[in-house]
Scaffold this motif. Sequence first.
Motif, mmCIF file in Angstrom:
data_model
loop_
_atom_site.group_PDB
_atom_site.id
_atom_site.type_symbol
_atom_site.label_atom_id
_atom_site.label_comp_id
_atom_site.label_asym_id
_atom_site.label_seq_id
_atom_site.Cartn_x
_atom_site.Cartn_y
_atom_site.Cartn_z
ATOM 1 N N TYR A 169 20.152 -10.380 2.587
ATOM 2 C CA TYR A 169 19.178 -11.246 3.251
ATOM 3 C C TYR A 169 18.922 -12.526 2.463
ATOM 4 O O TYR A 169 18.666 -13.588 3.052
ATOM 5 N N MET A 220 15.734 -11.584 7.671
ATOM 6 C CA MET A 220 14.726 -10.572 7.349
ATOM 7 C C MET A 220 14.071 -10.891 6.012
ATOM 8 O O MET A 220 14.548 -11.741 5.250
ATOM 9 N N ASP A 279 10.316 -7.584 8.463
ATOM 10 C CA ASP A 279 11.641 -8.090 8.831
ATOM 11 C C ASP A 279 11.711 -8.631 10.256
ATOM 12 O O ASP A 279 12.361 -9.644 10.511
ATOM 13 N N ASN A 326 12.716 -12.295 11.271
ATOM 14 C CA ASN A 326 13.871 -12.429 12.146
ATOM 15 C C ASN A 326 13.574 -13.326 13.340
ATOM 16 O O ASN A 326 14.427 -14.099 13.788
#
Length: 366
Positions: free
Chosen positions: A182, A193, A224, A228
């Motif tokens: 990530y 995330m 997350d 996102n």
Amino acid sequence: MLSILAFCLLVQLYYVLFVHLKLAKVNIEEIPLSAQKPLSVIVCARNEIVNLEQYLPTLLSQDYPEFEIVVVNDRSWDGTEEFLEQLEKKHRNLRVVKILDNDKFIAGKKFAVTMGIKAAKYDWLVFTDADCTPASEHWLMDMQQPIDDNTEIVLGYSPYMKKRSLLNALIRFETFFTAVNYLSFALKGMPYMGVGRNMAYKKSLFFKNKGFAAHMHIPSGDDDLFVNAHANKYNTEIRLHRDSHVWSEPNNTWGGYLKQKKRHFGAGKLYKSKHKFILSLQIVFQFLFYVFFAACMFFSREAQYIALGILGLSIIIRCFIYPKLLKRLNYSDLRWWFPILDILLFLFLTLNGFLALFGKKKVNWK
């Protein structure tokens, strides 16, 4: 089969050389010498009296001129309420939000986080958990709101504490690869995330996008899924400095770890399509790599040698990159074991994926 194995290696090397290498080469930021704006730290706790007694004082003693700690006591019955009441009298920057049992409210961590955000005085919010402790007193200084007003999200890193067990090594190795992924993709302009143990974003961003309304129906994703949905290459930064790391207590049972990964698996299904595609591609070709390598061991000796050569090439290339990343992310002790842990983690996550697909769907945050 050897051709497919070689192709799987090429896909694997894309992630290693064109994604993860970026994180290994990036310069680590310097911690600012002064604070720009006040901030609020949000901590949600449900029956966390032991962790709060141990770790909350380290949050309150941060070297930052103006900040508050907002602790959300989510229906605890273990003495958390009494402990927080006493501590609140001693610290003017500690605020306690109490959630009572009430059928009209939606139980779960997302509701607790939302209540903490509503109670926060400041626009810049830093998040962590009750079982976490900052690596230094300068944590908030590095996680503060950046000077660039376009930045609305900061992604930090949270390693797990070391214990003497195979489970602990596996948990820390899985956390390492999750973080490498990530953080690297965020550097490439594709943040997908963050982890609620160490991240920050604007309160205004939260309410502008109606909080967790889009995914309130699932128990996970307060960290997350929010990132996102709302992070992009223009509004997101990462933090790597060791002083900005937040250490966390790991699960000490296989059952607890499986339960945790089951929650994460459920959230991943709601990622944006492009993120699901690139992450699924990574997992599928890693799966195929090991499957076709194992299959090649049942053919001619020549095929076995070629397959072993392909595996060896994969390991050698990664040996030039991952040990540096392991050191950078505070897991230096795992650098000699990463080829073995890579295979064990692959087997574990494959098993966990099947369990998540066919197991019971209801999972509580505490």
